[in-house]
Every structure is written in C-alpha cells, then in structure tokens.
Design an enzyme around this catalytic site. Structure first.
Site: not given
Lengths: 490, 148
Positions: A8-11, A16
C-alpha cells in the site's frame, strides 16, 4: 515456501502495484508461492483466508497502515516501506523465507501473540545472514579457481606451480614467467589453467568482503568492501581479514547512510561522499590498524617456530597442523607453510609432509562432514563440499573457506583439530616430502606414503567429527534459517 | 474511453531544473489536451503526494502522481530526460518520468488500468523499450499496447 504480502502507498495508484508486481516476480524467481493484496485505489482484492492460513510468512511493503492486520497475527512478518518492495523485492522475499524457517514450527506459532513490528532476526542471525551473503557470491570463484588449479596439477604435474611462478622443484630451478601473455607458449595449457585459477582465487577475499558489506549496506557497501578485501589480501590478512574488512565496510556505509542530507546534496552524498569516505576509512583501518599488527604477529610467530626447532617432533606437528587449519591460507597458515618450505631448504623433509597433510585436511574433513550429516549444512555448503574433496586432495586449503567464512566459530576449531591430528600423525610416522605442493599427486614422492595417508585419514575424520559435533551441540535456530535465504541472493 | 496516453502527452526531451519544473511541463501537456482543468490545482495535489514520500524508484524512474478533482480522465504524461531529474530515488536521478493523473472519484475500472501500468514499470524490458523509443508516437503506442 508459501508467502502472502500486502502492499500500500499514500495515493494507491502507482507504488502499491509496482511493489506487488516486484514481489510476485521475486518470489517466482526464487521458487516460492506468493499472494499479494494491493490495498490501493483499484479496490483491494482481499487475500483468501485459506492462503493466509497456509502462508509461512507475511510481507508488508506499505507506507500507510495495513488494513486488517489481525488476519496475519502470529505469522513471521517482514515489513518495510513500499519502495523497499519495489527496489529490493528479492531481499524482502529472502528475509521472509528466513523468518519462516527461524520461526518455531507447529501450532505454537499460531498461538503466539503478534508483535507490532513482527519478529526480527537477532544480532547473531543478522551477522550470519551477512556472512552467508558474502560466501554465496564467493563460491563460484572457489569452484572455478580451485578446480582449474587442481586440473593444472593433473595435466602439468606438481611442478606446474614452479613452472609458472618460478622456484625450485625436485632439484630443478624454474624461471618465473613474467609476461602473462606468454604463459600458454611457455607453460602450456596446464600453466595457463594454473595462472587463471590463481587469479580467480585472488578474488576470493575481495568478493567475500565486498558482498558481506553488500549484505549489510546494499550496493553502496560493495566498493568499500571490495577495496578492504583487496587490502586484506595485500597485507596477507587472509579470509579472516576479509571478514573483518567486509564487516567494517558494511558498518561504515550503514553509518554514513544515516546522515540525512538535504535533497540537493543527496545525489552527491550517494555518488561521491559515501564511496569516498567509505573506501578511505576502510582502507585506513585495514592498512594501519590491521595490516601492521598482522605483519608483527607473523614475524613473532616465525621467530617462535624457529626457536622450537629442538622440540619433540610430534608436538611440532600438532602446532604446525593447528596453524595450517586456523586461517586456511591466511597469515598464520602462511607462517606454518613457509616454515615447512624453509625446512625443505635445510634438508628436513618431515616438516613439509606434516604441513601438507594438515593443509589438505580442512577441505577434506568438511566435505566428509557435509556428506555424513548433510542436514547440518546449507545447500550451498553441500555443493561446495563436492568440490572440496578435489581441492583438499590437491592441497588447496582454501577449499574450506566457504565453510569457515559462513560459520567461523564452529568450523575453525574443527579444522585446527584435524590439522593438528594430521600433523602429529605424519610426524609420528616420520613421513617425508620434498615437494612443497601437489597433494595426492606427489604421494609417490613421499617417504613412507602409508604413514602420510594414515595421517590424512585421521585428520580428515577428526575435522569431520568435530564439525558435526560442534554444529550439532551448538546450533542457533537463526543460523539454520538464514542459510537457504542467503542462497536466494545468488 | 480515450486512451491513457497519446503522442502529444509524450515529451522525449523533458527539461526542468527540478522535479517540480519537470512535472509542471508534463502537466501543461495534460492541460492542453483537456485532461486537466486547473494546472495549478493539479500540481498542488501532485506536490502534496510527493512531499509524503518522494516517488522516484531505482532504475531511473520518477512517478509523480495524484488523484485530483482537477483531472477529467485517467491520464499519463511521459517524459524522457537526458540530464536526469532527481525524484529522490536512492540510486540517483530519473531519466524516465511518468506523470499519472487520476480523477478524484475515478471508478475502479480506470484505476485498474493505472494499476496495470504501474505493474509494467517494474519490468526492465518495458522501461528499456521506452528508453529506445524513436519518437513520441512510438512511446505512446508502446505504453498503450502494454496495457491492452
């Protein structure tokens, strides 16, 4: 090995999925099964609970909190930022495999409470993982160099070493070949093989050191590690010096990477500052702080041995044998070997026989141990065990280095004991040898070859028994676990 | 649905003193194509994402991106920079820059396309082909065909 991962990643639209793809590729390349849940904007397709239940380890490559972490409670966990999943997916997979193997088997694992950061390798396990990384990159050099040298003896006879490097053999004095391009013409294919094998061998310690540092500090560790390893070779510090160089280089680069530079400076930091400071610092330490003491110690040992000349022959055999087995081509081994060569010149041929027997024993004994108790050795070690038979037979003591570098505390005592036994038995029989190398190829030149062979067998069995006993009695779980994961990095 | 990228969204000679200028240049192309309605607003969203964690990854790739209310259709602008532009990756500047623009309320179908683009980016053969692409049309075709 079955793995599950969450990325997972911020955006949730780029990293991701890149991490997921990289982890899937890395796991596939290493022969593992992996299911990845991408907690991104395209909607997470949740992992099948059955896959989670079957998984041996869990990987989180996430910059934001992983959703529903409880599903993975009790599983070995490797967790890192999403970019690590993209840039170093293979490392994450290898660590997960290592953790899975380090974890206690059986239902106890499932009941264990989930630690927030997940279980991690202890300091001992990490050290072993670093050493194994170095060894795994070094192995091809040992195999190629050692077998070339052995074949050179078979084809060119035991004098091939002198034909190439100069010196006296059986009363004939050879000129060293100074122009390497003339080797094929002057020394034939055997001479060429001997020279190439020797060059490959000269890379053992630099590669070992470079890739120990790589294991610790990633790519930026390689340059300081290799340079430190080269210096270890130049100051005659042997593979133990190489281990030290690799660990020092890795530690220095790890420390340098902690320095936070601002964005404009970060590029220069990586490309210039860290390599520059790292290489210089390692070089300084190796040359000044390690090189000189080793030279002093060698001089002291040489004097000490010379003072022993009147001592009981069997005791001298024990001492020389243990020295041969201690650092396997390193400074102490060199002192003992040169003492044997010096004795040749003064007409005492028994010392050389004891030294050669003790130098053949370490690879032979470890090869024996890896056959008798294969479970105590990693797959890489079992493979190098096969080559070690040949290397030992030709008095290429370095064949034992892959075993010793990966597990020095257990292996070095074993090779010292075996060397001491071989040296003592050879001296007790009064076996004599006029050639300074060649292994089984020069057995016809040995006075009392039967006694020499008994010495060889006794030493080999002693080293084998010792190695098996030490590895059985004093076995770290982490050690076994990291073993096969290090292979993945090859 | 329009294609993710067209030849006018490709800049094979991307210039910019830093990642913000490079990103702005690519965003200009998205705006000219009508895919971004408010360039400044979109760039602010990209910067906000970049500030959380630099988007550069090893292998010379920068992926500035945002989900933004100022985006009308999921889009990609691609730039190639000879000099390289620092996107904060560990191994140095990026020569391939992918500006990904996703609409705020984009359906998951759009997101799936962007996801498969992201997956392609970790494959060396894909990035190598992009480095070798002779012109903008070829680069755009390469990207679109990789997602088909």
């Amino acid at each position: 090995m079955k793995l599950v991962a969450v990325t997972s990643c911020p955006t949730g639209i780029a990293h991701t999925y890149m991490a997921a793809e990289a982890l899937e590729q890395a796991a596939k390349d290493a022969g593992h099964e992996i299911h990845v849940e991408t907690q991104g904007a395209a909607g997470a397709e949740a992992l099948d609970p059955a896959d989670i239940a079957r998984a041996d380890a869990v990987i989180f490559a996430a910059d934001v909190d992983v959703r529903d972490k409880d599903r993975f409670a009790g599983k070995p966990l490797v967790s890192g930022p999403v970019k690590r999943g993209i840039n170093h997916a293979a490392d994450m997979v290898a660590e997960a495999v290592a953790q899975a193997e380090a974890a206690p088997a059986g239902p106890a694992a499932a009941a264990a409470p989930a630690a927030p950061a997940g279980p991690r390798l202890g300091p001992g396990g990490k050290l072993r993982l670093w050493l194994m990384t170095g060894v795994s990159y070094m192995l091809p050099f040992v195999a190629a160099g050692g077998i070339l040298i052995a074949l050179a003896f078979v084809i060119g006879g035991a004098e091939i070493a002198n034909v190439v490097n100069g010196g006296e053999f059986q009363g004939t004095t050879y000129e060293a070949i100074t122009d390497p391009t003339q080797i094929l013409g002057q020394a034939g294919i055997a001479g060429l093989m001997f020279a190439i094998g020797g060059l490959a061998f000269s890379m053992l310690v630099p590669i070992l050191a470079g890739f120990i540092a790589f294991g610790m500090a990633d790519r930026m560790g390689i340059a300081p590690g290799v340079v430190g390893g080269l210096i270890a070779v130049n100051v005659g510090a042997g593979f133990l010096g190489g281990l030290a160089a690799g660990l020092i280089a890795g530690a220095i680069v790890m420390a340098l990477k902690l320095i936070k530079a601002n964005q404009a400076f970060a590029g220069i930091m990586r490309i210039v500052i860290i390599p520059l400071v790292g290489v210089f610092a390692v070089g300084f330490i190796m040359l000044v702080l390690i090189g000189q003491p080793i030279a002093d110690a060698q001089a002291w040992l040489t004097d000490w041995l010379a003072g022993l000349s009147g001592v009981n022959a069997v005791l001298l055999g024990v001492i020389l044998g243990a020295m041969m087995g201690f650092d396997l081509g390193g400074p102490v081994n060199k002192v003992a070997y040169l003492f044997g060569v010096g004795a040749l010149a003064s007409g005492d041929f028994t010392v050389m026989a004891a030294v050669m027997a003790a130098g053949m024993v370490p690879p032979l004994g470890l090869a024996l141990a890896s056959v008798v108790r294969p479970k105590l050795f990693t797959q890489a070690e079992r493979q190098s065990g096969k080559a070690a038979w040949l290397l030992g037979a030709f008095f290429i003591t370095e064949g034992a280095i892959p075993f010793a570098a990966a597990d020095p505390l257990r292996v070095i005592p074993s090779t010292m004991v075996g060397g001491a036994v071989a040296g003592a038995v050879s001296m007790a029989f009064g076996a004599s040898l006029r050639a300074p190398h060649g292994g089984i190829w020069v057995i016809p030149l040995i006075g009392d070859p039967g006694g020499f062979i008994v010495a060889l067998l006794a030493g080999t069995v002693a080293t084998g028994l010792c190695a098996v006993a030490l590895k059985t009695a004093w076995k770290s779980k982490a050690a076994q676990a990291v073993d096969d994961s290090a292979l993945v990095t090859i | 649905m329009s294609e993710l990228i067209t030849a006018d969204l490709v800049d094979l000679d991307l210039r910019g003193a830093d990642r913000h200028e490079a990103t702005a240049a690519l965003a200009g192309r998205l705006a000219a194509a009508g895919r971004v309605t408010d360039t400044e607003g979109f760039l602010a969203d990209v910067r906000a994402r970049e500030a959380q964690m630099p988007t550069g990854i090893e292998g010379g790739i920068g992926i500035p991106h945002a989900r933004s209310a100022h985006v009308t259709a999921p889009s990609l602008a691609f730039g190639r920079s000879e000099a390289g532009i620092d996107f904060g990756a560990d191994d140095g500047p990026a020569d391939l820059v992918f500006l990904i623009a996703a609409p705020e309320g984009g359906g998951s179908e759009h997101m799936t396309i962007l996801a498969s683009l992201a997956r392609r980016l970790v494959h060396r053969d894909f990035t190598t082909a992009l480095r070798d692409a002779p012109d903008a049309a070829a680069a755009a075709a390469l990207i679109n065909s990789a997602l088909a």
